[in-house]
Design a protein around this motif. Structure first.
Motif, mmCIF file in Angstrom:
data_model
loop_
_atom_site.group_PDB
_atom_site.id
_atom_site.type_symbol
_atom_site.label_atom_id
_atom_site.label_comp_id
_atom_site.label_asym_id
_atom_site.label_seq_id
_atom_site.Cartn_x
_atom_site.Cartn_y
_atom_site.Cartn_z
ATOM 1 N N UNK A 198 21.777 38.258 47.491
ATOM 2 C CA UNK A 198 21.486 39.457 46.957
ATOM 3 C C UNK A 198 22.150 39.818 45.843
ATOM 4 N N UNK A 199 23.146 38.796 44.966
ATOM 5 C CA UNK A 199 23.695 39.326 43.889
ATOM 6 C C UNK A 199 22.751 39.116 42.518
ATOM 7 N N UNK A 200 22.792 40.098 41.643
ATOM 8 C CA UNK A 200 21.969 39.879 40.324
ATOM 9 C C UNK A 200 23.014 39.348 39.127
ATOM 10 N N UNK A 201 24.019 39.803 39.223
ATOM 11 C CA UNK A 201 25.361 39.427 38.394
ATOM 12 C C UNK A 201 26.335 38.528 39.087
ATOM 13 N N UNK A 202 26.720 37.438 38.313
ATOM 14 C CA UNK A 202 27.690 36.554 38.694
ATOM 15 C C UNK A 202 29.053 36.809 37.704
ATOM 16 N N UNK A 203 29.989 37.360 38.249
ATOM 17 C CA UNK A 203 31.248 37.569 37.559
ATOM 18 C C UNK A 203 32.222 36.395 37.513
ATOM 19 N N UNK A 204 32.138 35.603 36.420
ATOM 20 C CA UNK A 204 32.894 34.452 36.471
ATOM 21 C C UNK A 204 34.122 34.623 35.972
ATOM 22 N N UNK A 205 35.324 34.354 36.554
ATOM 23 C CA UNK A 205 36.627 34.706 36.204
ATOM 24 C C UNK A 205 37.541 33.439 36.288
ATOM 25 N N UNK A 206 38.194 32.930 34.966
ATOM 26 C CA UNK A 206 38.792 31.829 34.999
ATOM 27 C C UNK A 206 40.386 32.042 34.964
ATOM 28 N N UNK A 207 40.712 33.223 35.404
ATOM 29 C CA UNK A 207 42.145 33.623 35.370
ATOM 30 C C UNK A 207 42.229 34.627 36.237
ATOM 31 N N UNK A 208 43.363 34.541 37.385
ATOM 32 C CA UNK A 208 43.732 35.423 38.233
ATOM 33 C C UNK A 208 44.631 36.591 37.691
ATOM 34 N N UNK A 209 44.197 37.736 38.139
ATOM 35 C CA UNK A 209 45.125 38.691 37.635
ATOM 36 C C UNK A 209 45.846 39.535 39.037
ATOM 37 N N UNK A 210 45.874 38.789 39.892
ATOM 38 C CA UNK A 210 46.434 39.420 41.053
ATOM 39 C C UNK A 210 48.200 39.566 40.698
ATOM 40 N N UNK A 211 48.890 40.330 41.497
ATOM 41 C CA UNK A 211 50.357 40.471 41.082
ATOM 42 C C UNK A 211 51.132 38.897 41.043
ATOM 43 N N UNK A 212 51.908 38.675 40.354
ATOM 44 C CA UNK A 212 52.416 37.354 40.196
ATOM 45 C C UNK A 212 51.733 36.025 39.910
ATOM 46 N N UNK A 213 50.601 36.514 39.371
ATOM 47 C CA UNK A 213 49.610 35.215 39.233
ATOM 48 C C UNK A 213 50.103 34.299 37.829
ATOM 49 N N UNK A 214 49.588 33.123 37.850
ATOM 50 C CA UNK A 214 49.835 32.442 36.680
ATOM 51 C C UNK A 214 49.282 32.934 35.312
ATOM 52 N N UNK A 215 50.028 32.998 34.388
ATOM 53 C CA UNK A 215 49.288 33.511 32.878
ATOM 54 C C UNK A 215 49.022 32.280 32.234
ATOM 55 N N UNK A 216 47.709 32.625 31.791
ATOM 56 C CA UNK A 216 46.897 31.462 31.187
ATOM 57 C C UNK A 216 46.460 31.992 29.442
ATOM 58 N N UNK A 217 46.697 31.089 28.622
ATOM 59 C CA UNK A 217 46.258 31.343 27.373
ATOM 60 C C UNK A 217 44.838 31.422 27.324
ATOM 61 N N UNK A 218 44.162 31.650 26.198
ATOM 62 C CA UNK A 218 42.644 31.754 25.826
ATOM 63 C C UNK A 218 42.335 30.179 25.994
#
Length: 294
Positions: free
Chosen positions: A70-90
């Motif tokens: 039932x989703x009409x939008x898929x939100x694609x996330x390449x980087x986690x933003x949870x606390x203490x997640x690994x920081x990625x460059x672009x």
């Protein structure tokens, strides 16, 4: 490429409330009927589904599942933003995205794709791959080129309320009035965007980012006051700790509580629900639509 006249349709009855239409690459999407945005994390370290969909084959399969439920939008996330997640460059984000966006577009041309990033360069890559919406958790604060890049793409932009730096995004601040603070932030940021020619703006209150449990429950209760109905609202409370921690439960064990909160924000005019558990959210949305059509 979809034609400018192509409009996302729904068999559900219309809601007798002011509608919001956004232009996604010439595809007019009417948010009169609220939409479900399914989360597709390409990350190994997201807090509840890390490592499950971080290759093209599994990502494509999960996108199909989200759409089927039932989703009409898929939100694609390449980087986690949870606390203490690994920081990625672009560059690392782009490497992780690889061909996922274009593959989803090819396999599911009806799907709208949102790209979850705070980098302008990642947005440019995603735009060339065919994204329809930009979802920036930073409100343009973590990359000074973001707003100009959004204006260049002419895509809808999700503006989230968040602390002013990556390092402090999860620092819990004390607000005298969280609704007043958010509306001040949204007023400033939307003015900036409008001046640059960005007209399709979606507001995200930023649940889970630098706010106390009390403030987030106040946001749930008073979400109708955010943005003064000038812009559509996206609500992202799926598997958030402000729900499960006070209950002594896990992120995967709060579906019933989450759906009650989803119903509450839908009744106040929320237009997009960003969720992990699409099937459950679709039941809630259908129940809401039935309640207002009777």
């Amino acid at each position: 490429m979809l034609s400018n006249s192509q409009t996302l349709k729904s068999s559900n009855p219309p809601i007798p409330k002011p509608s919001h239409t956004i232009n996604c690459n010439g595809r007019l999407v009417d948010l009169t009927i609220p939409k479900i945005m399914g989360i597709l994390n390409l990350t190994p370290d997201s807090f509840s589904d890390g490592g499950k969909f971080n290759d093209e084959k599994s990502a494509l399969k999960h996108a199909g599942k989200l759409l089927n439920e039932g989703a009409e939008i898929i939100d694609v996330g390449p980087q986690s933003t949870r606390p203490n997640a690994e920081f990625l460059s672009s560059e690392e984000e782009i490497s992780r995205l690889a061909n996922v966006i274009s593959s989803i577009k090819k396999e599911f041309p009806e799907a709208l794709i949102s790209l979850d990033t705070f980098y302008a360069e990642t947005v440019k890559f995603g735009f060339n791959e065919g994204i329809d919406i930009i979802n920036d958790i930073s409100g343009g604060q973590y990359d000074r080129k973001m707003f100009d890049t959004v204006a260049e793409t002419r895509l809808p932009y999700i503006l989230m309320h968040v602390n002013s730096s990556y390092e402090t995004m999860h620092k819990k601040l004390k607000f005298d009035d969280i609704i007043l603070a958010e509306n001040g932030y949204f007023s400033q940021k939307t003015n900036e965007l409008l001046q640059k020619g960005v007209n399709d703006i979606i507001l995200d209150p930023g649940f889970g980012f630098g706010k106390t449990v009390e403030d987030q429950m106040k946001m749930i209760d008073e979400v109708k006051f955010l943005g003064f109905e000038k812009f559509p609202l996206l609500i992202g409370i799926s598997r958030k700790s402000f729900i499960y921690k006070p209950l002594g439960k896990s992120a995967l064990d709060i579906n019933e509580e989450t759906q009650k909160l989803h119903m509450k924000v839908l009744k106040q005019g929320a237009k997009i629900l960003r969720v992990h558990d699409v099937a459950e959210a679709k039941i809630t949305l259908d129940n809401f639509l039935n309640s207002i059509s009777n």
